[in-house]
Design a protein around this motif. Structure first.
Motif, short mmCIF file in Angstrom:
data_model
loop_
_atom_site.label_atom_id
_atom_site.label_comp_id
_atom_site.label_asym_id
_atom_site.label_seq_id
_atom_site.Cartn_x
_atom_site.Cartn_y
_atom_site.Cartn_z
N VAL A 120 14.78 -10.06 13.54
CA VAL A 120 13.70 -11.04 13.50
C VAL A 120 14.21 -12.36 14.06
N THR A 121 13.43 -12.94 14.94
CA THR A 121 13.84 -14.23 15.53
C THR A 121 13.57 -15.36 14.55
N ASP A 122 14.23 -16.49 14.78
CA ASP A 122 14.02 -17.66 13.93
C ASP A 122 12.57 -18.14 14.00
N ALA A 123 11.98 -18.02 15.17
CA ALA A 123 10.59 -18.47 15.33
C ALA A 123 9.64 -17.61 14.49
N GLN A 124 9.87 -16.31 14.47
CA GLN A 124 9.04 -15.42 13.65
C GLN A 124 9.23 -15.73 12.16
N LEU A 125 10.47 -16.00 11.78
CA LEU A 125 10.77 -16.31 10.39
C LEU A 125 10.08 -17.60 9.96
N GLU A 126 10.16 -18.61 10.79
CA GLU A 126 9.55 -19.90 10.46
C GLU A 126 8.02 -19.79 10.42
N ALA A 127 7.45 -18.99 11.31
CA ALA A 127 6.00 -18.82 11.33
C ALA A 127 5.51 -18.12 10.06
N ALA A 128 6.28 -17.12 9.60
CA ALA A 128 5.91 -16.41 8.38
C ALA A 128 6.01 -17.33 7.16
N LYS A 129 7.03 -18.18 7.14
CA LYS A 129 7.18 -19.13 6.04
C LYS A 129 6.05 -20.16 6.03
N ALA A 130 5.69 -20.62 7.23
CA ALA A 130 4.61 -21.60 7.34
C ALA A 130 3.29 -21.02 6.86
N GLU A 131 3.08 -19.73 7.10
CA GLU A 131 1.84 -19.08 6.67
C GLU A 131 1.71 -19.06 5.15
N LEU A 132 2.85 -18.95 4.46
CA LEU A 132 2.85 -18.94 2.99
C LEU A 132 3.07 -20.32 2.39
N GLY A 133 3.29 -21.32 3.23
CA GLY A 133 3.51 -22.68 2.74
C GLY A 133 4.92 -22.93 2.28
N LEU A 134 5.85 -22.03 2.63
CA LEU A 134 7.24 -22.16 2.18
C LEU A 134 8.05 -23.11 3.05
N ASP A 135 7.44 -23.63 4.11
CA ASP A 135 8.14 -24.58 4.97
C ASP A 135 8.00 -26.01 4.46
N LYS A 136 7.17 -26.21 3.46
CA LYS A 136 6.94 -27.55 2.92
C LYS A 136 8.03 -27.92 1.91
N PRO A 137 8.23 -29.22 1.65
CA PRO A 137 9.22 -29.64 0.66
C PRO A 137 8.91 -29.07 -0.73
N PHE A 138 9.95 -28.97 -1.54
CA PHE A 138 9.81 -28.37 -2.86
C PHE A 138 8.72 -29.04 -3.70
N LEU A 139 8.74 -30.37 -3.77
CA LEU A 139 7.76 -31.07 -4.61
C LEU A 139 6.33 -30.86 -4.12
N VAL A 140 6.16 -30.79 -2.81
CA VAL A 140 4.83 -30.54 -2.25
C VAL A 140 4.35 -29.15 -2.65
N GLN A 141 5.24 -28.16 -2.58
CA GLN A 141 4.88 -26.81 -2.99
C GLN A 141 4.50 -26.76 -4.47
N TYR A 142 5.30 -27.44 -5.30
CA TYR A 142 5.04 -27.42 -6.74
C TYR A 142 3.72 -28.12 -7.07
N ILE A 143 3.49 -29.28 -6.50
CA ILE A 143 2.25 -30.02 -6.78
C ILE A 143 1.03 -29.25 -6.29
N THR A 144 1.15 -28.61 -5.13
CA THR A 144 0.05 -27.80 -4.61
C THR A 144 -0.27 -26.65 -5.55
N TRP A 145 0.79 -25.97 -6.01
CA TRP A 145 0.59 -24.86 -6.95
C TRP A 145 -0.02 -25.35 -8.26
N LEU A 146 0.49 -26.48 -8.77
CA LEU A 146 0.01 -27.01 -10.03
C LEU A 146 -1.45 -27.44 -9.93
N ASN A 147 -1.81 -28.05 -8.81
CA ASN A 147 -3.20 -28.48 -8.60
C ASN A 147 -4.14 -27.27 -8.56
#
Length: 321
Positions: free
Chosen positions: A52-79
């Motif tokens: 898997v290329t780095d571009a494919q990996l980053e695209a898959a992470k972005a689709e799940l929101g895993l490319d965002k900072p930790f606090l942003v992910q947590y606040i989004t989930w909590l909201n």
């Protein structure tokens, strides 16, 4: 006199304490999973064995929101959670709440059968061991309780699989459905460990009551020992017994991960193990919240049971009514 208002006030106070506890636990679990060094995307790509290329990996992470900072992910989930949305599984794509609810009946079934069998074993044997203190039956029961308490659940599971599943063919090794036949070996495994521990606690509690003055007084008045034992000693011992059962229920409702995984019992515990292995964060967060709510609720119910069973016990904050 017992005051309903004081009890209600105490209950509300304890429930309100759940809110900061839940926030703290979910935040810590969210942070710990991120510190694990990988995520669900990397796990899935690794399992496929494909390059898997780095571009494919980053695209898959972005689709799940895993490319965002930790606090942003947590606040989004909590909201989303505060709006009644627990999200969807990163692995299966199914709604987290629906997935959790689908696994809960199996865990409830295993919890009930394990508690019932534990009560049937531990309370009578604990009483017998106390009544026959330092005699054959006492030594016999304590010897086997020591063995049962020394064996880890995974070892007991393997022994039961070999004897009851392979040699005697009494029960299926792998649970295929939610039936008494399939739940038998997981139940026996859990009951052995809990009974070995709790019968010693029951023995200690009963011995403590048997050494009190009112027992001697009842004996001097000619009251039958069996009457004193069941009407007085057991009543006074209920607080300890209920505490033990409450803690067991809380633990079992959280899912006994090892036992469920070994026997492939499709409950909450196995779901949590699978989610942790795959870094399925929404499922893990749902499980963590479930565990926190269980223990706070069980502790509250236990406290209230104390007050109902023994009026001498005063609940924190209710005053001296």
């Amino acid at each position: 006199m017992f005051k309903g208002y004081s009890l209600l006030k105490y209950t509300i106070k304890r429930i309100l304490q759940l809110i900061p506890i839940l926030f703290a636990i979910t935040f810590l679990s969210f942070a710990m999973m991120r510190l694990a060094g990988s995520d669900v995307v990397e796990q899935k790509m690794l399992n496929t064995g494909q390059v898997v290329t780095d571009a494919q990996l980053e695209a898959a992470k972005a689709e799940l929101g895993l490319d965002k900072p930790f606090l942003v992910q947590y606040i989004t989930w909590l909201n989303d959670l505060l709006h009644g949305d627990m999200g969807v599984s990163f692995v299966s794509g199914m709604d987290v709440f629906d997935t959790f609810i689908s696994k809960l009946p199996a865990t409830l079934f295993l919890t009930v059968t394990s508690i019932v069998l534990t009560v049937i074993i531990s309370i009578p044997l604990g009483i017998i061991s106390a009544v026959y203190k330092n005699k054959f039956w006492d030594y016999f029961i304590r010897f086997f309780s020591f063995i049962g308490n020394s064996m880890p659940n995974f070892f007991v599971s393997l022994v039961l699989m070999y004897i009851l599943g392979i040699k005697l063919r009494l029960f299926p090794i792998i649970s295929r459905e939610m039936s008494f036949e399939s739940v038998a070996m997981p139940t026996i495994t859990l009951a052995i460990a809990m009974s070995a521990k709790y019968l010693r606690q029951v023995r200690t509690t009963v011995l403590d009551e048997l050494g009190k003055d009112y027992i001697m007084g009842a004996k001097a008045r000619g009251v039958k020992f069996s009457t004193t034992l069941w009407k007085s000693v057991m009543r006074e011992s209920l607080v300890t017994i209920i505490t033990l059962l409450a803690l067991s229920i809380g633990s079992l409702l959280g899912g006994t991960a090892i036992v469920e995984s070994i026997f492939m019992w499709d409950g909450v515990g196995k779901m949590a193990v699978d989610a942790i292995n795959m870094r399925d964060y929404p499922i893990i967060q749902a499980y963590v919240m479930w565990m926190a709510i269980i223990y706070v609720t069980v502790n509250l119910i236990t406290d209230l049971s104390y007050r109902l069973l023994d009026p001498r016990i005063r609940l924190e904050g209710t005053g001296n009514e």
